[in-house]
Design a protein around this motif. Sequence first.
Motif, PDB file in Angstrom:
ATOM      1  N   GLN A  84       0.847  -1.192   0.000  1.00 37.28           N
ATOM      2  CA  GLN A  84       0.000   0.000   0.000  1.00 37.28           C
ATOM      3  C   GLN A  84       0.881   1.240   0.000  1.00 37.28           C
ATOM      4  OE1 GLN A  84      -2.915   0.005   3.143  1.00 37.28           O
ATOM      5  NE2 GLN A  84      -3.828  -1.917   2.486  1.00 37.28           N
ATOM      6  N   CYS A  86       1.177   5.362  -1.844  1.00 33.08           N
ATOM      7  CA  CYS A  86       0.401   6.410  -2.511  1.00 33.08           C
ATOM      8  C   CYS A  86       0.385   6.218  -4.023  1.00 33.08           C
ATOM      9  CB  CYS A  86       0.946   7.786  -2.145  1.00 33.08           C
ATOM     10  SG  CYS A  86       0.649   8.247  -0.416  1.00 33.08           S
ATOM     11  N   CYS A  89      -2.361   3.890  -5.206  1.00 33.26           N
ATOM     12  CA  CYS A  89      -3.676   4.177  -4.630  1.00 33.26           C
ATOM     13  C   CYS A  89      -4.583   4.764  -5.712  1.00 33.26           C
ATOM     14  CB  CYS A  89      -3.526   5.180  -3.478  1.00 33.26           C
ATOM     15  SG  CYS A  89      -5.090   5.751  -2.772  1.00 33.26           S
ATOM     16  N   CYS A 104      -2.699  14.084  -4.323  1.00 31.70           N
ATOM     17  CA  CYS A 104      -3.769  13.176  -3.952  1.00 31.70           C
ATOM     18  C   CYS A 104      -5.093  13.885  -4.164  1.00 31.70           C
ATOM     19  CB  CYS A 104      -3.618  12.778  -2.480  1.00 31.70           C
ATOM     20  SG  CYS A 104      -4.950  11.725  -1.852  1.00 31.70           S
ATOM     21  N   TRP A 116       1.813   6.901   2.541  1.00 35.17           N
ATOM     22  CA  TRP A 116       0.605   6.154   2.883  1.00 35.17           C
ATOM     23  C   TRP A 116      -0.282   6.996   3.787  1.00 35.17           C
ATOM     24  CZ3 TRP A 116      -1.672   4.440   7.428  1.00 35.17           C
ATOM     25  CH2 TRP A 116      -2.663   3.465   7.312  1.00 35.17           C
ATOM     26  N   TRP A 120      -6.093   5.054   1.903  1.00 30.73           N
ATOM     27  CA  TRP A 120      -5.574   4.282   0.771  1.00 30.73           C
ATOM     28  C   TRP A 120      -6.654   3.336   0.247  1.00 30.73           C
ATOM     29  CZ3 TRP A 120      -5.009  -0.731  -0.752  1.00 30.73           C
ATOM     30  CH2 TRP A 120      -4.183  -0.957  -1.869  1.00 30.73           C
TER      31      TRP A 120
END
Length: 126
Positions: A84, A86, A89, A104, A116, A120
């Motif tokens: 996991q 970014c 994601c 993001c 992270w 997520w």
Amino acid sequence: MSENKRISRRDFIERVGLLGLAGVGASTLLAACGGGDEAGTEGAGQTAGGGGELSCMDTSGLTESEVQMREQLQYTDDSMTDGQYCNNCQFWQPAATAGECGGCQILKGPVHPEGWCTSWVAPTTT
């Protein structure tokens, strides 16, 4: 005998304004040249301490609520959860230039590709 020359309010404000602009310009130039306070001044997409590691923890351009959101979602530059990150994601927004912080859709501010947070989500496959 000295002359008592009066300066107008307009002249005073113009001169003080020019001094202020000169100060801002000088500080910007100093910062661009690597001068100034070096502790805690890493910006988005910059390396931390010259070690070559990317740091995306700069929140200086964010509002208080945006910083709180990052804290509530426990954002970190280093994921402690295998698989996991970014950059894998659903909400990841890649950086325009390789080697810089991305973004993001949920969090504001710089986001590390290997970071992270609790929001997520695995990308959807279509």
